[in-house]
Scaffold this motif. Structure first.
Motif, mmCIF file in Angstrom:
data_model
loop_
_atom_site.group_PDB
_atom_site.id
_atom_site.type_symbol
_atom_site.label_atom_id
_atom_site.label_comp_id
_atom_site.label_asym_id
_atom_site.label_seq_id
_atom_site.Cartn_x
_atom_site.Cartn_y
_atom_site.Cartn_z
ATOM 1 N N TRP A 1 5.328 16.269 0.034
ATOM 2 C CA TRP A 1 4.515 16.163 1.248
ATOM 3 C C TRP A 1 5.382 16.257 2.502
ATOM 4 O O TRP A 1 4.914 16.634 3.572
ATOM 5 N N VAL B 1 0.851 -1.185 0.000
ATOM 6 C CA VAL B 1 0.000 0.000 0.000
ATOM 7 C C VAL B 1 0.888 1.236 0.000
ATOM 8 O O VAL B 1 1.849 1.326 0.769
ATOM 9 N N THR C 1 4.171 1.622 2.270
ATOM 10 C CA THR C 1 5.052 2.648 1.686
ATOM 11 C C THR C 1 4.242 3.910 1.364
ATOM 12 O O THR C 1 4.433 4.534 0.329
ATOM 13 N N HIS D 1 21.526 3.256 -1.632
ATOM 14 C CA HIS D 1 21.806 3.403 -0.205
ATOM 15 C C HIS D 1 23.045 2.602 0.188
ATOM 16 O O HIS D 1 23.038 1.837 1.149
ATOM 17 N N ASP E 1 -3.601 2.244 -3.248
ATOM 18 C CA ASP E 1 -3.120 3.629 -3.210
ATOM 19 C C ASP E 1 -4.331 4.551 -3.228
ATOM 20 O O ASP E 1 -5.412 4.164 -3.674
ATOM 21 N N TYR F 1 19.553 1.621 6.292
ATOM 22 C CA TYR F 1 20.870 2.198 6.572
ATOM 23 C C TYR F 1 21.749 1.227 7.372
ATOM 24 O O TYR F 1 22.962 1.259 7.279
ATOM 25 N N ASN G 1 -4.318 7.148 -5.025
ATOM 26 C CA ASN G 1 -4.311 7.706 -6.377
ATOM 27 C C ASN G 1 -4.510 6.572 -7.385
ATOM 28 O O ASN G 1 -3.673 5.671 -7.505
ATOM 29 N N TYR H 1 4.236 11.145 -11.122
ATOM 30 C CA TYR H 1 3.587 12.293 -10.475
ATOM 31 C C TYR H 1 2.835 13.203 -11.462
ATOM 32 O O TYR H 1 1.637 13.408 -11.296
HETATM 33 N N1 LIG Z 1 14.268 3.858 3.606
HETATM 34 C C1 LIG Z 1 14.511 4.783 2.703
HETATM 35 O O1 LIG Z 1 15.657 5.045 2.393
HETATM 36 C C2 LIG Z 1 13.348 5.506 2.049
HETATM 37 C C3 LIG Z 1 13.541 6.210 0.856
HETATM 38 C C4 LIG Z 1 12.439 6.853 0.295
HETATM 39 C C5 LIG Z 1 11.196 6.817 0.930
HETATM 40 N N2 LIG Z 1 11.058 6.121 2.095
HETATM 41 C C6 LIG Z 1 9.746 6.057 2.785
HETATM 42 O O2 LIG Z 1 8.818 5.441 1.912
HETATM 43 C C7 LIG Z 1 7.526 6.001 2.100
HETATM 44 C C8 LIG Z 1 6.995 6.476 0.753
HETATM 45 O O3 LIG Z 1 7.834 7.484 0.233
HETATM 46 P P1 LIG Z 1 7.873 7.801 -1.347
HETATM 47 O O4 LIG Z 1 9.117 8.551 -1.598
HETATM 48 O O5 LIG Z 1 7.604 6.574 -2.129
HETATM 49 O O6 LIG Z 1 6.625 8.807 -1.479
HETATM 50 P P2 LIG Z 1 5.721 9.057 -2.773
HETATM 51 O O7 LIG Z 1 5.080 10.367 -2.568
HETATM 52 O O8 LIG Z 1 6.514 8.824 -3.999
HETATM 53 O O9 LIG Z 1 4.641 7.886 -2.704
HETATM 54 C C9 LIG Z 1 3.626 7.821 -1.712
HETATM 55 C C10 LIG Z 1 2.434 7.076 -2.296
HETATM 56 O O10 LIG Z 1 1.442 6.909 -1.284
HETATM 57 C C11 LIG Z 1 0.160 7.296 -1.823
HETATM 58 N N3 LIG Z 1 -0.669 7.761 -0.709
HETATM 59 C C12 LIG Z 1 -0.702 8.981 -0.133
HETATM 60 N N4 LIG Z 1 -1.549 8.990 0.920
HETATM 61 C C13 LIG Z 1 -2.052 7.732 0.991
HETATM 62 C C14 LIG Z 1 -2.987 7.112 1.859
HETATM 63 N N5 LIG Z 1 -3.527 7.758 2.899
HETATM 64 N N6 LIG Z 1 -3.316 5.823 1.637
HETATM 65 C C15 LIG Z 1 -2.752 5.143 0.599
HETATM 66 N N7 LIG Z 1 -1.866 5.674 -0.258
HETATM 67 C C16 LIG Z 1 -1.511 6.951 -0.047
HETATM 68 C C17 LIG Z 1 0.479 8.354 -2.844
HETATM 69 O O11 LIG Z 1 -0.560 8.486 -3.790
HETATM 70 C C18 LIG Z 1 1.762 7.814 -3.451
HETATM 71 O O12 LIG Z 1 1.506 6.926 -4.488
HETATM 72 C C19 LIG Z 1 7.683 7.103 3.137
HETATM 73 O O13 LIG Z 1 7.316 6.620 4.400
HETATM 74 C C20 LIG Z 1 9.160 7.410 3.119
HETATM 75 O O14 LIG Z 1 9.636 7.856 4.376
HETATM 76 C C21 LIG Z 1 12.109 5.461 2.651
#
Ligand SMILES: NC(=O)c1ccc[n+]([C@@H]2O[C@H](COP(=O)([O-])OP(=O)(O)OC[C@H]3O[C@@H](n4cnc5c(N)ncnc54)[C@H](O)[C@@H]3O)[C@@H](O)[C@H]2O)c1
Length: 453
Positions: A189, A22, A94, A383, A50, A147, A52, A273
């Motif tokens: 966000w 998700v 995620t 990473h 998702d 990490y 979206n 996006y």
């Molecule tokens: N460990 C790492 O190195 C690392 C790196 C990048 C991101 N992350 C984490 O991964 C997560 C996602 O980040 P991202 O960069 O992919 O963000 P992103 O904005 O690219 O993707 C987020 C997705 O969630 C969806 N979304 C938003 N609100 C929602 C909801 N309430 N219910 C369901 N879907 C929803 C959005 O439509 C989008 O598709 C975050 O928690 C971020 O901290 C971790």
């Protein structure tokens, strides 16, 4: 509204763990690709969800590229139906940080284990609710602290475990984000504290987790300071712009701005996006200088640990280079580690270039005698090679024994995020925050109490 897969998941080979993901943005691709390719012999993706619809369909179609069965797709509001109809064994979360708890709790209540992206969540109440449901259901919640798996950081753990620098009394840890990666948090966000917890939660959760794990200690108290002085409307003016604008796509000063991001020019950013804005009006390229940003770009924290160690920490998001320096001051000597990272922008195809020996320094300086450098452990991949190693640990049915204990559970997730949450409280009050005051359950957890039934 559910979109059924064209091939019934019932036709898949038996014996594989059933996964749902998700939150189908940039980060989810790591997990989708791992499940559908490298670990397809032991894992199957049965559903994706998702808020979206466009990103949901995009993720389903990514399965074709992966030569895998197209999973069922659900909108976020139908997550309950996803769980009931697709019966995943494990849910991978995620989504943006503030919604992690909703999916973790619903999934565990439905009998699923969870793998969640960091941070576990963003405030103490949500921590409490996750801990409660973990205890009630006995389900496992893993936090994807990649990490820890980066080879140089594992090497630091190895050196500390060897006892060569003795017991650690204090740590100096300074993390630098450059104006490519650092600026990117102010476009998305992440720039709203109610969604990300600010960088002291969203980003520092990695760093506070590293310290917890490196020291094998639990944090007790934190005092922090923070401000936003670089990503501001005034800063835009200092750089010769008239001020902040709404977003890059429509910006009248894009040609003069060093921070202009062209979503249309990068195929992945466009498809993830720009092409999906019509579904939710989410803009990935908001102006980094806009007034309504409410996260800090300059942060300092002093943290105390139950081992008696203290941490002096900083995080700055507008530096000339990206990476970190960390030094452990021990009873027998000092361990110094520096790592320079390559430029990185979330969601852009240009993968970070592999580390080379020149970017990584690990040095031991005994109290008596000459200091010496250690040949750094390095690996290829995102990473610092950590993502690939973490995926094996998550998806292999029987991962090899790990003497470094890098797999992180909900307790580790809380132990890390509670420092950032306490730091945010300290920013508001100006006072030192005892973490047990934020989360009374923390006292027992810090002593190593199990959270699972
Ligand atoms: N460990 C790492 O190195 C690392 C790196 C990048 C991101 N992350 C984490 O991964 C997560 C996602 O980040 P991202 O960069 O992919 O963000 P992103 O904005 O690219 O993707 C987020 C997705 O969630 C969806 N979304 C938003 N609100 C929602 C909801 N309430 N219910 C369901 N879907 C929803 C959005 O439509 C989008 O598709 C975050 O928690 C971020 O901290 C971790």
């Amino acid at each position: 509204m559910a979109f059924s897969s064209s091939i019934s998941s019932g036709k898949l080979a038996a014996g594989r763990r059933r996964y749902a993901i998700v939150g189908l943005g940039s980060r989810h691709e790591l997990y989708q690709d791992a499940i559908q390719t490298t670990y397809a012999h032991c894992a199957e993706l049965v559903a994706v969800g998702d808020s979206n619809q466009g990103r949901m369909e995009r993720s389903r179609q990514r399965s074709v590229r992966n030569r895998a069965v197209i999973p069922a797709g659900y909108l976020a509001a139908d997550f309950g139906r996803l769980l009931a109809e697709c019966r995943p064994d494990v849910v991978v979360v995620t989504t943006p940080d503030a919604s992690h708890h909703e999916y973790i709790i619903a999934a565990m209540n439905a009998g699923c284990d969870v793998v969640t992206e960091k941070p576990l969540t963003i405030d103490a109440d949500k921590c409490r609710r996750i801990l409660e449901v973990s205890q009630l259901t006995g389900r496992r919640c893993r936090v994807a602290f990649n990490y820890r798996y980066s080879p140089p950081r594992t090497q630091v753990k190895e050196v500390l475990m060897s006892g060569v620098v003795g017991d650690i009394l204090s740590v100096d840890f300074h993390w630098l984000l450059n104006t490519h990666h650092g600026a990117d948090y102010f476009r998305r966000w992440h720039s709203r504290k109610e969604v990300s917890g600010g960088l002291l939660v969203h980003k520092s959760t990695h760093h506070f987790d590293l310290i917890n794990w490196w020291l094998g200690a639990a944090p007790v108290a934190v005092m922090a300071s923070g401000k936003r002085e670089f990503y501001t409307p005034e800063s835009a003016q200092r750089q010769g712009l008239t001020g902040a604008h709404k977003r890059c796509l429509t910006c009248s000063e894009k040609s003069q701005c060093d921070f202009y991001l062209d979503l249309a020019a990068k195929p992945k950013l466009k498809s993830l996006y720009l092409d999906q804005e019509k579904y939710d009006d989410y803009h990935r390229d908001q102006c980094v200088f806009r007034a309504e940003v409410d996260i800090e770009d300059t942060m300092n924290a002093l943290v105390s640990y139950d081992s008696g160690a203290t941490l002096s920490y900083s995080l700055n998001a507008f530096n000339a280079w990206e990476g970190y320096t960390v030094a452990f001051n021990g009873t027998k000597g000092r361990l110094e580690h520096t790592l320079v990272e390559s430029v990185y922008l979330n969601g852009v195809e240009t993968a970070a270039s592999p580390l080379n020996g020149d970017d990584v320094k690990i040095r031991v300086v005994p109290l008596r005698g000459a200091g010496y450098d250690l040949a750094p452990w390095i690996a290829e991949g995102d990473h610092g090679g950590g993502d690939r190693l973490m995926l094996a640990d998550i998806f292999l049915p029987e991962p090899p024994f790990d003497k470094y204990q890098r797999a992180a559970d909900a307790r580790a997730g809380v132990s890390s995020v509670i420092v950032g949450i306490g730091a945010n409280r300290s920013l508001q009050t100006g006072a030192r925050v005892l973490l047990a005051d934020l989360l009374p359950e923390w006292v027992q957890l810090a002593r190593g109490a199990s959270i699972e039934a």
